[in-house]
Design a protein around this motif. Structure first.
Motif, PDB file in Angstrom:
ATOM      1  N   THR A  12       0.834  -1.201   0.000  1.00  0.00           N
ATOM      2  CA  THR A  12       0.000   0.000   0.000  1.00  0.00           C
ATOM      3  C   THR A  12       0.868   1.250   0.000  1.00  0.00           C
ATOM      4  OG1 THR A  12      -1.771  -1.148   1.164  1.00  0.00           O
ATOM      5  CG2 THR A  12      -1.792   1.260   1.258  1.00  0.00           C
ATOM      6  N   ALA A  13       1.876   1.283   0.873  1.00  0.00           N
ATOM      7  CA  ALA A  13       2.770   2.444   0.935  1.00  0.00           C
ATOM      8  C   ALA A  13       3.513   2.618  -0.384  1.00  0.00           C
ATOM      9  CB  ALA A  13       3.756   2.292   2.085  1.00  0.00           C
ATOM     10  N   LEU A  14       4.004   1.523  -0.958  1.00  0.00           N
ATOM     11  CA  LEU A  14       4.718   1.597  -2.232  1.00  0.00           C
ATOM     12  C   LEU A  14       3.824   2.123  -3.343  1.00  0.00           C
ATOM     13  CD1 LEU A  14       6.773  -1.706  -2.032  1.00  0.00           C
ATOM     14  CD2 LEU A  14       7.657   0.635  -1.871  1.00  0.00           C
ATOM     15  N   ASP A  15       2.568   1.682  -3.365  1.00  0.00           N
ATOM     16  CA  ASP A  15       1.621   2.167  -4.374  1.00  0.00           C
ATOM     17  C   ASP A  15       1.354   3.661  -4.201  1.00  0.00           C
ATOM     18  OD1 ASP A  15       1.435  -0.367  -5.481  1.00  0.00           O
ATOM     19  OD2 ASP A  15      -0.486  -0.841  -4.501  1.00  0.00           O
ATOM     20  N   LEU A  16       1.183   4.091  -2.956  1.00  0.00           N
ATOM     21  CA  LEU A  16       0.954   5.517  -2.690  1.00  0.00           C
ATOM     22  C   LEU A  16       2.157   6.346  -3.121  1.00  0.00           C
ATOM     23  CD1 LEU A  16      -0.732   5.263   0.815  1.00  0.00           C
ATOM     24  CD2 LEU A  16      -1.829   5.997  -1.317  1.00  0.00           C
ATOM     25  N   ILE A  17       3.350   5.866  -2.812  1.00  0.00           N
ATOM     26  CA  ILE A  17       4.575   6.576  -3.187  1.00  0.00           C
ATOM     27  C   ILE A  17       4.681   6.687  -4.702  1.00  0.00           C
ATOM     28  CG2 ILE A  17       7.109   6.427  -3.199  1.00  0.00           C
ATOM     29  CD1 ILE A  17       6.749   5.009  -0.381  1.00  0.00           C
ATOM     30  N   ALA A  18       4.460   5.571  -5.398  1.00  0.00           N
ATOM     31  CA  ALA A  18       4.568   5.567  -6.862  1.00  0.00           C
ATOM     32  C   ALA A  18       3.562   6.526  -7.494  1.00  0.00           C
ATOM     33  CB  ALA A  18       4.375   4.155  -7.396  1.00  0.00           C
ATOM     34  N   THR A  19       2.332   6.498  -7.006  1.00  0.00           N
ATOM     35  CA  THR A  19       1.281   7.365  -7.547  1.00  0.00           C
ATOM     36  C   THR A  19       1.599   8.836  -7.302  1.00  0.00           C
ATOM     37  OG1 THR A  19      -0.372   5.641  -7.235  1.00  0.00           O
ATOM     38  CG2 THR A  19      -1.182   7.890  -7.459  1.00  0.00           C
ATOM     39  N   ALA A  20       1.994   9.152  -6.071  1.00  0.00           N
ATOM     40  CA  ALA A  20       2.292  10.542  -5.720  1.00  0.00           C
ATOM     41  C   ALA A  20       3.530  11.050  -6.464  1.00  0.00           C
ATOM     42  CB  ALA A  20       2.492  10.671  -4.216  1.00  0.00           C
ATOM     43  N   ALA A  21       4.551  10.213  -6.584  1.00  0.00           N
ATOM     44  CA  ALA A  21       5.770  10.614  -7.286  1.00  0.00           C
ATOM     45  C   ALA A  21       5.478  10.900  -8.754  1.00  0.00           C
ATOM     46  CB  ALA A  21       6.834   9.527  -7.150  1.00  0.00           C
ATOM     47  N   GLU A  22       4.687  10.041  -9.373  1.00  0.00           N
ATOM     48  CA  GLU A  22       4.328  10.255 -10.782  1.00  0.00           C
ATOM     49  C   GLU A  22       3.516  11.534 -10.942  1.00  0.00           C
ATOM     50  OE1 GLU A  22       1.849   8.075 -14.349  1.00  0.00           O
ATOM     51  OE2 GLU A  22       2.655   6.846 -12.737  1.00  0.00           O
ATOM     52  N   ARG A  23       2.570  11.746 -10.040  1.00  0.00           N
ATOM     53  CA  ARG A  23       1.740  12.954 -10.090  1.00  0.00           C
ATOM     54  C   ARG A  23       2.585  14.217  -9.976  1.00  0.00           C
ATOM     55  NH1 ARG A  23      -0.888  13.117  -4.956  1.00  0.00           N
ATOM     56  NH2 ARG A  23       1.052  14.123  -4.414  1.00  0.00           N
ATOM     57  N   ASP A  24       3.608  14.173  -9.117  1.00  0.00           N
ATOM     58  CA  ASP A  24       4.455  15.340  -8.879  1.00  0.00           C
ATOM     59  C   ASP A  24       5.642  15.432  -9.833  1.00  0.00           C
ATOM     60  OD1 ASP A  24       2.736  15.933  -6.814  1.00  0.00           O
ATOM     61  OD2 ASP A  24       4.118  15.348  -5.211  1.00  0.00           O
ATOM     62  N   GLY A  25       5.793  14.433 -10.706  1.00  0.00           N
ATOM     63  CA  GLY A  25       6.892  14.448 -11.655  1.00  0.00           C
ATOM     64  C   GLY A  25       8.250  14.227 -11.020  1.00  0.00           C
ATOM     65  N   LEU A  26       8.277  13.444  -9.943  1.00  0.00           N
ATOM     66  CA  LEU A  26       9.517  13.159  -9.227  1.00  0.00           C
ATOM     67  C   LEU A  26       9.813  11.671  -9.268  1.00  0.00           C
ATOM     68  CD1 LEU A  26       8.795  15.243  -5.995  1.00  0.00           C
ATOM     69  CD2 LEU A  26      10.336  15.886  -7.850  1.00  0.00           C
ATOM     70  N   SER A  27      11.063  11.320  -9.024  1.00  0.00           N
ATOM     71  CA  SER A  27      11.384   9.913  -8.815  1.00  0.00           C
ATOM     72  C   SER A  27      10.789   9.511  -7.468  1.00  0.00           C
ATOM     73  CB  SER A  27      12.896   9.700  -8.804  1.00  0.00           C
ATOM     74  OG  SER A  27      13.471  10.306  -7.659  1.00  0.00           O
ATOM     75  N   LYS A  28      10.622   8.215  -7.263  1.00  0.00           N
ATOM     76  CA  LYS A  28      10.096   7.757  -5.971  1.00  0.00           C
ATOM     77  C   LYS A  28      11.029   8.163  -4.835  1.00  0.00           C
ATOM     78  CE  LYS A  28       9.212   3.806  -8.069  1.00  0.00           C
ATOM     79  NZ  LYS A  28       8.944   2.402  -8.328  1.00  0.00           N
ATOM     80  N   SER A  29      12.326   8.092  -5.094  1.00  0.00           N
ATOM     81  CA  SER A  29      13.304   8.468  -4.082  1.00  0.00           C
ATOM     82  C   SER A  29      13.191   9.948  -3.727  1.00  0.00           C
ATOM     83  CB  SER A  29      14.709   8.148  -4.594  1.00  0.00           C
ATOM     84  OG  SER A  29      15.674   8.491  -3.651  1.00  0.00           O
ATOM     85  N   ALA A  30      13.098  10.802  -4.751  1.00  0.00           N
ATOM     86  CA  ALA A  30      12.966  12.246  -4.506  1.00  0.00           C
ATOM     87  C   ALA A  30      11.663  12.553  -3.777  1.00  0.00           C
ATOM     88  CB  ALA A  30      13.039  13.015  -5.815  1.00  0.00           C
ATOM     89  N   TRP A  31      10.586  11.843  -4.134  1.00  0.00           N
ATOM     90  CA  TRP A  31       9.310  12.087  -3.472  1.00  0.00           C
ATOM     91  C   TRP A  31       9.379  11.679  -2.002  1.00  0.00           C
ATOM     92  CZ3 TRP A  31       5.469   9.936  -0.639  1.00  0.00           C
ATOM     93  CH2 TRP A  31       4.317  10.702  -0.504  1.00  0.00           C
ATOM     94  N   MET A  32      10.026  10.534  -1.724  1.00  0.00           N
ATOM     95  CA  MET A  32      10.167  10.086  -0.331  1.00  0.00           C
ATOM     96  C   MET A  32      10.996  11.087   0.478  1.00  0.00           C
ATOM     97  SD  MET A  32       8.497   7.443   0.553  1.00  0.00           S
ATOM     98  CE  MET A  32       9.348   7.246   2.104  1.00  0.00           C
TER      99      MET A  32
END
Length: 78
Positions: A12-32
């Protein structure tokens, strides 16, 4: 300076991170990174660091990560 580490996260956390990172145009690492800094600032910056220092460091790290992502894409790696 960025450090490499690993964490175990729920699907669930990984899915939220992936979705939010894509929405914000960031890598998952940068979003975290952004999410962790935001949480730290909301809850109170770590002892010995002002919120301005923490935010400035996070922004510099995000710019560095974005530049690396740009270079990665320019080389046709992604």
């Amino acid at each position: 300076m960025a450090k490499t580490t690993s964490f175990s996260l729920s699907e669930t956390a990984l899915d939220l991170i992936a979705t939010a990172a894509e929405r914000d145009g960031l890598s998952k690492s940068a979003w975290m990174e952004k999410a962790a800094v935001y949480y730290a600032l909301v809850k109170g910056a770590p002892a010995g660091h002002s919120s301005d220092e923490v935010l400035a460091e996070a922004l510099a790290d995000e710019q560095e990560a974005a530049a690396a992502d740009d270079e990665f894409h320019e080389r046709g790696a992604a």
